[in-house]
Design a protein around this motif. Structure first.
Motif, mmCIF file in Angstrom:
data_model
loop_
_atom_site.group_PDB
_atom_site.id
_atom_site.type_symbol
_atom_site.label_atom_id
_atom_site.label_comp_id
_atom_site.label_asym_id
_atom_site.label_seq_id
_atom_site.Cartn_x
_atom_site.Cartn_y
_atom_site.Cartn_z
ATOM 1 N N PHE A 142 -3.903 2.028 -7.074
ATOM 2 C CA PHE A 142 -2.574 1.678 -6.569
ATOM 3 C C PHE A 142 -1.506 1.864 -7.641
ATOM 4 O O PHE A 142 -0.377 2.285 -7.326
ATOM 5 C CB PHE A 142 -2.557 0.234 -6.064
ATOM 6 N N ALA A 143 -1.837 1.568 -8.882
ATOM 7 C CA ALA A 143 -0.858 1.754 -9.958
ATOM 8 C C ALA A 143 -0.412 3.211 -10.044
ATOM 9 O O ALA A 143 0.768 3.515 -10.263
ATOM 10 C CB ALA A 143 -1.457 1.299 -11.286
ATOM 11 N N LYS A 144 -1.347 4.130 -9.840
ATOM 12 C CA LYS A 144 -1.009 5.568 -9.852
ATOM 13 C C LYS A 144 -0.203 5.940 -8.615
ATOM 14 O O LYS A 144 0.724 6.758 -8.687
ATOM 15 C CB LYS A 144 -2.287 6.396 -9.940
ATOM 16 N N LEU A 145 -0.551 5.359 -7.468
ATOM 17 C CA LEU A 145 0.207 5.600 -6.241
ATOM 18 C C LEU A 145 1.653 5.144 -6.415
ATOM 19 O O LEU A 145 2.588 5.859 -6.026
ATOM 20 C CB LEU A 145 -0.438 4.851 -5.075
ATOM 21 N N ARG A 146 1.837 3.976 -6.997
ATOM 22 C CA ARG A 146 3.197 3.452 -7.182
ATOM 23 C C ARG A 146 4.022 4.384 -8.065
ATOM 24 O O ARG A 146 5.201 4.607 -7.804
ATOM 25 C CB ARG A 146 3.129 2.052 -7.797
ATOM 26 N N ARG A 147 3.399 4.955 -9.092
ATOM 27 C CA ARG A 147 4.126 5.901 -9.948
ATOM 28 C C ARG A 147 4.486 7.172 -9.163
ATOM 29 O O ARG A 147 5.552 7.750 -9.362
ATOM 30 C CB ARG A 147 3.290 6.255 -11.178
ATOM 31 N N SER A 148 3.599 7.595 -8.267
ATOM 32 C CA SER A 148 3.879 8.792 -7.459
ATOM 33 C C SER A 148 5.099 8.590 -6.574
ATOM 34 O O SER A 148 5.857 9.539 -6.319
ATOM 35 C CB SER A 148 2.669 9.138 -6.583
ATOM 36 N N ALA A 149 5.286 7.354 -6.092
ATOM 37 C CA ALA A 149 6.341 7.079 -5.113
ATOM 38 C C ALA A 149 7.611 6.500 -5.721
ATOM 39 O O ALA A 149 8.608 6.345 -5.010
ATOM 40 C CB ALA A 149 5.803 6.119 -4.057
ATOM 41 N N GLU A 150 7.611 6.210 -7.022
ATOM 42 C CA GLU A 150 8.694 5.410 -7.595
ATOM 43 C C GLU A 150 10.075 6.071 -7.509
ATOM 44 O O GLU A 150 11.087 5.375 -7.480
ATOM 45 C CB GLU A 150 8.381 5.040 -9.052
ATOM 46 N N ASN A 151 10.132 7.387 -7.475
ATOM 47 C CA ASN A 151 11.424 8.067 -7.407
ATOM 48 C C ASN A 151 11.767 8.540 -6.003
ATOM 49 O O ASN A 151 12.693 9.336 -5.821
ATOM 50 C CB ASN A 151 11.447 9.253 -8.376
ATOM 51 N N ASP A 152 11.047 8.048 -5.026
ATOM 52 C CA ASP A 152 11.270 8.435 -3.626
ATOM 53 C C ASP A 152 11.642 7.168 -2.849
ATOM 54 O O ASP A 152 10.781 6.370 -2.500
ATOM 55 C CB ASP A 152 9.985 9.062 -3.067
#
Length: 332
Positions: free
Chosen positions: A159-169
């Motif tokens: 989830f931590a990696k998912l959150r980074r993927s979505a943080e600028n969207d």
């Protein structure tokens, strides 16, 4: 008798000017370095710096692909039916790489098909259940989807990696829990790379993947889809949601957790198993029948993995849209 033009070309090297003859009436002159000439099509040449060798591959009408040639390397151009598109294959790929290529092509075609369906059906919210690190959401954006994405991933490190993927969207929302038939706290098998599951591996799964012999478990929260839909759809005036499930054998549990609200979804995508990797997961026919009973019709089946020994498909991505009511207008 030698023409004045030819005599001039023969004189130039004596005064330090190099010449590459490109055919009748055409020559390249230069002072320093070396040049390589590679014929391209009819009456055309590529001129490049240095002495490297180049390969030229026909890629359609008046189109060529030029590549620096490595030892034994070739490129093959394959027409894709009457579409005008061509597939370029690196001839250095070994024959046993064919299966890997087929699966990569299937993944691409599935993503393209889904993107077209989302546009055709006016989808404005994609529920991405089993999001892992955000690969699916990123793919949606690459293929032009601009609506809301709501991703669910229960494993903390992932989830931590998912959150980074979505943080600028700003229209990509992420949640750190799983979806299932009922609210609960359950143990999930982790450290299985992208194959973490709430279900134990089947005997076939243990034979197929060594990773299933290792790993650990993590306590996670499980919630129902119908309980989270209101918040997920908040602010969308006319919601037209699409449900994507990739939960390693748990898709039918996610589906059951939608309850009556499954009727609000205009389409769905589920990973269905021809050969079961997880104990207790439904067979492909059982899953597809349940989705069809809820009003969805198949628009595409795309191989995800194959058994290396037999070539049999292990799992398919099954893409579906809501079928029209009997006697009613066609689905849009």
């Amino acid at each position: 008798m030698q023409t004045l033009y030819r005599r001039l070309l023969s004189i130039l090297p004596r005064i330090g000017v190099k010449v590459v003859d490109l055919g009748p009436g055409t020559a390249l002159v230069f002072r320093r370095g070396e040049r390589t000439v590679a014929p391209v099509g009819r009456g055309a040449d590529l001129v490049a710096r240095g002495k490297a060798r180049y390969t030229v591959t026909d890629a359609g009408t008046d189109t060529w692909v030029v590549a620096r040639a490595a030892a034994g390397r070739s490129v093959t151009s394959v027409p894709l039916g009457p579409t005008g598109a061509r597939l370029l294959l690196d001839g250095a790929v070994p024959a046993d790489g064919e299966r890997e290529f087929q699966l990569a092509a299937s993944h691409y075609l599935c993503a393209q098909h889904v993107a077209a369906l989302l546009e055709l059906n006016g989808v404005n919210c994609v529920f991405d259940v089993g999001a892992n690190t955000g690969q699916y959401g990123k793919g949606l954006r690459r293929f032009g989807y601009t609506g809301r994405i709501v991703s669910f991933e229960p494993v903390s490190d992932t989830f931590a990696k998912l959150r980074r993927s979505a943080e600028n969207d700003p229209d990509w929302h992420v949640y750190n829990f799983a979806l299932g038939r009922e609210e609960a706290v359950q143990s999930i098998h982790v450290d299985w790379k992208s194959m973490n599951s709430l279900l134990p591996p089947s005997e076939y799964g243990k034979e197929r993947y060594r990773r299933f012999a290792k790993g650990r478990t993590e306590e996670i929260e499980v919630r129902r889809l119908d309980d989270v839909m209101q918040k997920a759809l908040e602010g969308i005036e006319d919601p037209r949601p699409y449900l994507k499930m990739d939960t390693q054998g748990f898709d039918m549990e996610v589906f059951a957790g939608a309850g009556e609200r499954i009727s609000e979804f205009v389409g769905l995508q589920s990973e269905v198993a021809a050969l079961r990797l997880y104990e207790g997961s439904p067979a492909m026919g059982e899953a597809v029948a349940a989705y069809e009973a809820a009003g969805f019709g198949v628009t595409g089946m795309y191989p995800v993995t194959r058994d290396p020994a037999t070539g049999r498909v292990v799992e398919f991505d099954c893409v579906m849209v809501r079928a029209p009511e009997p006697g009613g207008p066609a689905a849009t």
